[in-house]
Design an enzyme around this catalytic site. Sequence first.
Site, mmCIF file in Angstrom:
data_model
loop_
_atom_site.group_PDB
_atom_site.id
_atom_site.type_symbol
_atom_site.label_atom_id
_atom_site.label_comp_id
_atom_site.label_asym_id
_atom_site.label_seq_id
_atom_site.Cartn_x
_atom_site.Cartn_y
_atom_site.Cartn_z
ATOM 1 N N PRO A 17 0.854 -1.193 0.000
ATOM 2 C CG PRO A 17 0.035 -1.021 2.182
ATOM 3 C CD PRO A 17 0.792 -1.924 1.268
ATOM 4 C CG MET A 18 3.590 2.124 -1.905
ATOM 5 S SD MET A 18 4.735 1.849 -3.283
ATOM 6 C CE MET A 18 3.725 0.798 -4.347
ATOM 7 C CB CYS A 100 2.080 4.982 8.088
ATOM 8 S SG CYS A 100 2.281 6.556 7.219
ATOM 9 C CE LYS A 139 3.598 -2.593 4.471
ATOM 10 N NZ LYS A 139 4.532 -1.608 5.038
ATOM 11 N N GLY A 234 7.362 -2.685 -2.812
ATOM 12 C CA GLY A 234 6.766 -1.370 -2.873
ATOM 13 C C GLY A 234 7.184 -0.587 -4.098
#
Length: 333
Positions: A17-18, A100, A139, A234
């Site tokens: 996920p970005m 994050c 994550k 990623g």
Amino acid sequence: MEKQRQDIVPWRLSVAPMMDWTDRHCRYFHRLMSAHTLLYTEMVTAPALVRGEARHLLAFDPAEHPVAVQLGGSDPKELAEAARIACDEGYDEVNLNVGCPSDRVQSGTFGAVLMKTPALVAECVAAMAAASSVEVTVKCRIGVDDQDPREVLPGFLETVAAAGVSRFVVHARKAWLQGLSPKENRDVPPLDYGLVAEMKRAFPALEICINGGVQSLDAARDFLAGGLDGAMIGRAAYHDPAAILLPADEAIFGVPGQTSRHRVVEEMKPYIARHLATGGRLHAVTRHMLGLFAGRPGARAWRRVLSEGATRPGAGLELLDEALRQRDGARAA
């Protein structure tokens, strides 16, 4: 899209996920290159879904399956409701972001800062699992700030696993919440792949997937051969998607895969046409396609035509044809 084969485990390879990158257009594009790689949304915050009426952020094309939603938050009730909404939308997995490091995430008391409160993470995932019809995963990082990863990571995994999580994606770097930007947090803290491998040996019943600095399909295969359950790629999968995803179905999942970049462009055209017909801009889709020919003759011409033309009013499918012509001409020169 064909139904996922029962013997294929999609999280053996996944695209991370970005933020600002893995939107629905990007995921559709990636899916055309690999039928089985697990795709993730950008992180969607639980408050945005529950209080902000941002359900449109969950929109996706059925062709994207298998696809997982990543949620951010720290309130168990809010996360449970967000997970329920995501399940109603048809996602195959709900993932909680505990990795994050951005300031915006810290101010909301979620993301990597949650590494400091494993009991709260356990409470969150237990509530999410109770509200979900699909698997809930996490994550995370190996630690944050001055934590010793070898001390805190085993306890974190044990505590959260006891709440019902059996699959973790571990970014093999610490996150520094003060002093490093989010970009620096992706590069500066040293990688500790060995520790992630140790966690798989220490918790054999858990599915442990590795993330962080994985640059190639060969590297992903090496991690799988070393006993890890999955590898998440990623930025490399975004900037050079064909190198990662075109061979993935055969190399990782043992089934025939897509082979032609040109065919991917042709298969994108009906999707782009539908997007344009609803008032969408060409650039919203083609910005994710700039790296399709990365490292190959004519790649610069392909990027130039799309970059310069896709933002112009009225830009349409003819620009893709022109980009291919320019690419092929540069390749032949």
